[in-house]
Design a protein around this motif. Sequence first.
Motif, PDB file in Angstrom:
ATOM      1  N   LEU A   1       0.814  -1.202   0.000  1.00  0.00           N
ATOM      2  CA  LEU A   1       0.000   0.000   0.000  1.00  0.00           C
ATOM      3  C   LEU A   1       0.853   1.260   0.000  1.00  0.00           C
ATOM      4  CD1 LEU A   1      -2.750  -0.969   2.600  1.00  0.00           C
ATOM      5  CD2 LEU A   1      -3.025  -0.801   0.131  1.00  0.00           C
ATOM      6  N   ALA A   2       2.004   1.204   0.682  1.00  0.00           N
ATOM      7  CA  ALA A   2       2.812   2.415   0.861  1.00  0.00           C
ATOM      8  C   ALA A   2       3.768   2.681  -0.288  1.00  0.00           C
ATOM      9  CB  ALA A   2       3.584   2.315   2.171  1.00  0.00           C
ATOM     10  N   LEU A   3       4.213   1.639  -0.977  1.00  0.00           N
ATOM     11  CA  LEU A   3       5.239   1.824  -2.011  1.00  0.00           C
ATOM     12  C   LEU A   3       4.690   1.711  -3.419  1.00  0.00           C
ATOM     13  CD1 LEU A   3       8.161  -0.190  -0.358  1.00  0.00           C
ATOM     14  CD2 LEU A   3       7.615   2.233  -0.141  1.00  0.00           C
ATOM     15  N   ASP A   4       3.435   1.396  -3.553  1.00  0.00           N
ATOM     16  CA  ASP A   4       2.822   1.324  -4.878  1.00  0.00           C
ATOM     17  C   ASP A   4       2.391   2.746  -5.263  1.00  0.00           C
ATOM     18  OD1 ASP A   4       1.214   0.949  -7.140  1.00  0.00           O
ATOM     19  OD2 ASP A   4       0.476  -1.000  -6.410  1.00  0.00           O
ATOM     20  N   LYS A   5       3.082   3.326  -6.264  1.00  0.00           N
ATOM     21  CA  LYS A   5       2.816   4.713  -6.649  1.00  0.00           C
ATOM     22  C   LYS A   5       1.372   4.908  -7.096  1.00  0.00           C
ATOM     23  CE  LYS A   5       6.917   6.376  -5.872  1.00  0.00           C
ATOM     24  NZ  LYS A   5       7.119   7.383  -4.806  1.00  0.00           N
ATOM     25  N   THR A   6       0.831   3.894  -7.772  1.00  0.00           N
ATOM     26  CA  THR A   6      -0.548   4.042  -8.240  1.00  0.00           C
ATOM     27  C   THR A   6      -1.500   4.172  -7.058  1.00  0.00           C
ATOM     28  OG1 THR A   6      -0.027   2.736 -10.201  1.00  0.00           O
ATOM     29  CG2 THR A   6      -2.354   2.982  -9.631  1.00  0.00           C
ATOM     30  N   ILE A   7      -1.293   3.330  -6.062  1.00  0.00           N
ATOM     31  CA  ILE A   7      -2.166   3.365  -4.893  1.00  0.00           C
ATOM     32  C   ILE A   7      -1.945   4.624  -4.091  1.00  0.00           C
ATOM     33  CG2 ILE A   7      -2.713   2.194  -2.715  1.00  0.00           C
ATOM     34  CD1 ILE A   7      -3.795   0.782  -5.166  1.00  0.00           C
ATOM     35  N   THR A   8      -0.701   5.006  -3.871  1.00  0.00           N
ATOM     36  CA  THR A   8      -0.438   6.193  -3.045  1.00  0.00           C
ATOM     37  C   THR A   8      -0.950   7.461  -3.684  1.00  0.00           C
ATOM     38  OG1 THR A   8       1.785   6.355  -4.024  1.00  0.00           O
ATOM     39  CG2 THR A   8       1.566   5.149  -1.943  1.00  0.00           C
ATOM     40  N   SER A   9      -0.836   7.536  -5.062  1.00  0.00           N
ATOM     41  CA  SER A   9      -1.363   8.727  -5.736  1.00  0.00           C
ATOM     42  C   SER A   9      -2.882   8.801  -5.601  1.00  0.00           C
ATOM     43  CB  SER A   9      -0.947   8.725  -7.209  1.00  0.00           C
ATOM     44  OG  SER A   9      -1.512   7.590  -7.877  1.00  0.00           O
ATOM     45  N   ARG A  10      -3.533   7.658  -5.694  1.00  0.00           N
ATOM     46  CA  ARG A  10      -4.985   7.655  -5.516  1.00  0.00           C
ATOM     47  C   ARG A  10      -5.358   8.071  -4.081  1.00  0.00           C
ATOM     48  NH1 ARG A  10      -4.236   7.116 -10.105  1.00  0.00           N
ATOM     49  NH2 ARG A  10      -5.273   5.755 -11.629  1.00  0.00           N
ATOM     50  N   ILE A  11      -4.574   7.615  -3.124  1.00  0.00           N
ATOM     51  CA  ILE A  11      -4.856   7.975  -1.737  1.00  0.00           C
ATOM     52  C   ILE A  11      -4.666   9.459  -1.501  1.00  0.00           C
ATOM     53  CG2 ILE A  11      -4.117   7.612   0.664  1.00  0.00           C
ATOM     54  CD1 ILE A  11      -3.371   4.746  -0.117  1.00  0.00           C
ATOM     55  N   GLN A  12      -3.576  10.037  -2.113  1.00  0.00           N
ATOM     56  CA  GLN A  12      -3.372  11.475  -1.979  1.00  0.00           C
ATOM     57  C   GLN A  12      -4.503  12.255  -2.632  1.00  0.00           C
ATOM     58  OE1 GLN A  12      -1.199  12.804  -0.154  1.00  0.00           O
ATOM     59  NE2 GLN A  12       0.179  11.056   0.267  1.00  0.00           N
ATOM     60  N   GLU A  13      -4.982  11.741  -3.773  1.00  0.00           N
ATOM     61  CA  GLU A  13      -6.109  12.383  -4.430  1.00  0.00           C
ATOM     62  C   GLU A  13      -7.359  12.308  -3.558  1.00  0.00           C
ATOM     63  OE1 GLU A  13      -6.986  10.728  -8.218  1.00  0.00           O
ATOM     64  OE2 GLU A  13      -8.669  12.065  -8.601  1.00  0.00           O
ATOM     65  N   TYR A  14      -7.503  11.187  -2.878  1.00  0.00           N
ATOM     66  CA  TYR A  14      -8.658  11.001  -1.992  1.00  0.00           C
ATOM     67  C   TYR A  14      -8.646  12.038  -0.864  1.00  0.00           C
ATOM     68  CZ  TYR A  14     -11.907   8.692   1.224  1.00  0.00           C
ATOM     69  OH  TYR A  14     -12.955   8.416   2.058  1.00  0.00           O
ATOM     70  N   LEU A  15      -7.433  12.322  -0.381  1.00  0.00           N
ATOM     71  CA  LEU A  15      -7.309  13.262   0.722  1.00  0.00           C
ATOM     72  C   LEU A  15      -7.495  14.714   0.286  1.00  0.00           C
ATOM     73  CD1 LEU A  15      -4.262  11.697   2.623  1.00  0.00           C
ATOM     74  CD2 LEU A  15      -6.661  11.641   3.298  1.00  0.00           C
ATOM     75  N   THR A  16      -7.251  15.027  -1.036  1.00  0.00           N
ATOM     76  CA  THR A  16      -7.267  16.432  -1.473  1.00  0.00           C
ATOM     77  C   THR A  16      -8.508  16.803  -2.262  1.00  0.00           C
ATOM     78  OG1 THR A  16      -5.959  15.797  -3.427  1.00  0.00           O
ATOM     79  CG2 THR A  16      -4.762  16.561  -1.460  1.00  0.00           C
ATOM     80  N   THR A  17      -9.157  15.838  -2.925  1.00  0.00           N
ATOM     81  CA  THR A  17     -10.304  16.165  -3.766  1.00  0.00           C
ATOM     82  C   THR A  17     -11.568  16.325  -2.948  1.00  0.00           C
ATOM     83  OG1 THR A  17     -11.582  15.511  -5.706  1.00  0.00           O
ATOM     84  CG2 THR A  17     -10.924  13.771  -4.187  1.00  0.00           C
ATOM     85  N   ASP A  18     -12.490  17.108  -3.517  1.00  0.00           N
ATOM     86  CA  ASP A  18     -13.801  17.275  -2.903  1.00  0.00           C
ATOM     87  C   ASP A  18     -14.886  16.562  -3.684  1.00  0.00           C
ATOM     88  OD1 ASP A  18     -12.988  20.677  -2.095  1.00  0.00           O
ATOM     89  OD2 ASP A  18     -12.780  18.860  -0.863  1.00  0.00           O
TER      90      ASP A  18
END
Length: 573
Positions: free
Chosen positions: A73-90
């Motif tokens: 979960l932490a080192l997969d760029k695809t997953i981490t980018s989606r998680i960051q998007e989840y935290l920033t998008t409305d």
Amino acid sequence: MLSLLRDSIKGRMIVILLLSSVVPLALIGSMSYYSFHSFMENKLKHGINENVKKELVSLDNILKNMNFASQQLALDKTITSRIQEYLTTDDQIRKTDILLLVQDRMSLINYTSPYAGVLALVDAKDNHAFIQSYPIMDKITMFDNPLLLEANGVSYFAPHRSTDKYNNDNTEVFSIVRKVNDFDTNSSFYVYTESNFNTLKRLFENVQYGEPVKHLLLDAKNRIVFSEDRTNFPLYAQFKMEDQISDDLRFIASSEQGWKIAVIMKGDAFQKEINSWLGKFVTVGLFTLLLSLLLAYICWRTVYRPLHVFRREIEWVGDNPSYRPQKWLRLREFDEVLGRFYAMKERVFDLLKEIERREKARSNVEVEKLRHQINPHFIHNTLNTVQVIAKMNKQNEIVKLITHFTRILHYNLGKEGTHVRVQEEVDNINDYMALQSIRYSHQFEVQMEVDPSTLDVLIPRFVLQPLVENAIYHGFRNQDGTISVRIEPHTGGGITMCVSDNGEGMSEERLQSLLEEKHPDSRSVGMGIGLSFVHRLIQAYYGESSGLRIESKLGVGTAITIEIWTGKGGEQP
């Protein structure tokens, strides 16, 4: 004790047979015990050390597996980018798509990782879990758990309570926390991974080689971060490999990262197998000793027992000269001697019975002699009374007086035997009281309470009148009063006779003097038969333990009680 074993046949037999059994058994037992003890100690310690190392390797693999699960979960760029998007998008629709994507990856990780349990993504700002594989608590205090190890930005925590929302059993799990930073969006989150519920149970064996053990986990500074015995080993306490206060056994294995597993076993753990061996050895030893004692018993029955029987028979004759069944040994030589002894014993018993018969006959003669003693003063006083009444020309009273007096003399000098019925004794009391009521001016009432079932019971002659006479002369002393005569059945198979008055009463010293034949207070009055005579009469028929029982209180009255047993021949059972 030593003299008894040395100076008797029985003692010497026991000592010889026991020494022949105990000495070889002790030598063999001591040698085998030493060998067995050394073998068991080395085997047990080596085995537990190996088990601790295996548990260390197993725990290391568990932590590595959990670390690998968190890396997916932490080192997969695809997953981490989606998680960051989840935290920033409305955009809520976009968030839902990302949530489903991440949860699918978590499900895959749970499926492929045998030790992974709860997976959660936690906001670094407020420790709020925003995506998780299972329902968990709203807020996770990850860093409050005991820290086992921290390496390469990953924190490994010792067992603690699971964050699973439905963990009603307070199951403990391992966990690791990995922080993921996104410098482009200046945001971060944690990947929180727990082990499953069965990990801790399968990891530690709480019973090793049949003995209970307790596990501890230590960090690199030897502080206790997990304890199965928190009473003796509390969390965060400093662990000492050797504790002089405690006598427990401690086994420890260290990992490459510096954390350790410690196993604590009670100090007497080695004794279990040794005690088992000792139990078997003691069983064999006891069997051997019992066999030796059995052989000694056989020898004793052959030689010593006849001598013991002779001694017991002689002691029985001296202590209890009564009939006893003859005891034969079924050994011809000893039975011949016993036969002569029994013949001598029968002759001795016959002589004792003859002496007893003569003594009893003499005692009966003495009792009869006492019974026929009448105080001449009584006859003199009675005749004076007759004379006074005659002078007053009261012929009816004279007839009545003479009638009662004649009956009393006839009863006292009667030759019908030593025992009479209760009815006859009661009639004599009535005559006596009628005579005394004419003679004395003061009034006294006699209350007779006689149970009808006792009227035909045989009792010694002339036992009640002295009791009534004592109440008149010593109880009232020319005063009015009431005398109560009560005769009733006794629960033990006889009757109880009690004569009581409400007179002056008497002191304890005077009570004792009434039963003493030579004491001044026991002088005869009236018919001349005192309480001492009745006391000795009862004892003559019913033994030294019988007699009168007198109870008296000054100013209240006196009560004299006689218990008569009605066994065979009138004797007390």
